[in-house]
Design an enzyme around this catalytic site. Structure first.
Site, PDB file in Angstrom:
ATOM      1  N   TYR A  43      44.159  25.356  28.888  1.00 47.19           N
ATOM      2  CA  TYR A  43      45.417  24.652  29.083  1.00 47.19           C
ATOM      3  C   TYR A  43      45.409  23.334  28.303  1.00 47.19           C
ATOM      4  CZ  TYR A  43      49.228  22.344  31.644  1.00 47.19           C
ATOM      5  OH  TYR A  43      50.369  21.682  31.991  1.00 47.19           O
TER       6      TYR A  43
ATOM      7  N   LYS B 172      47.934  22.176  25.233  1.00 46.82           N
ATOM      8  CA  LYS B 172      48.700  20.933  25.328  1.00 46.82           C
ATOM      9  C   LYS B 172      48.401  20.018  24.134  1.00 46.82           C
ATOM     10  CE  LYS B 172      51.025  21.048  29.203  1.00 46.82           C
ATOM     11  NZ  LYS B 172      52.462  20.821  29.239  1.00 46.82           N
TER      12      LYS B 172
END
Length: 118
Positions: free
Chosen positions: A20, A24
């Site tokens: 994740y 990002k």
């Protein structure tokens, strides 16, 4: 919970959410690269990196019930002691889309009440 786990994964490494965090970070880089590419056409490109946002049925509402210790730890990591709202993120997006942000491009606006600072 370590401070490392509480920080915005777009801007800081994360030992808990590695994939994740990488995605990002890629969005931040893509935003800047795309802004540079489109600047000659006077097209602005920006992104928003929200902190912990709570809304009915959302993951933080669920975590409040299923893992109150984690939820309370997150609350302690936010300087104002509360999670954000979708409306607060929307206001930041509206600002970036407005003429008030006419000379802003290639930026990622962190909307997290300073959560990234802790």
């Amino acid at each position: 919970m370590t401070a490392l786990m509480r920080q915005n994964p777009a801007l800081r490494p994360s030992s808990r959410t590695q994939s994740y965090a990488a995605i990002k970070a890629a969005v931040v880089h893509y935003t800047a690269s795309h802004a540079l590419t489109l600047a000659p056409d006077r097209i602005r490109v920006n992104s928003v990196a929200p902190g912990s946002i709570e809304f009915p049925g959302g993951s933080w509402e669920q975590r409040k019930k299923s893992d109150p210790k984690l939820y309370e730890g997150i609350l302690r990591s936010v300087p104002f002691g509360r999670l954000g709202t979708p409306g607060e993120v929307a206001s930041a997006v509206l600002f970036l889309a407005s003429s008030h942000a006419g000379w802003i491009t290639g930026q990622t606006l962190v909307v997290d009440d300073g959560q990234v600072l802790t």
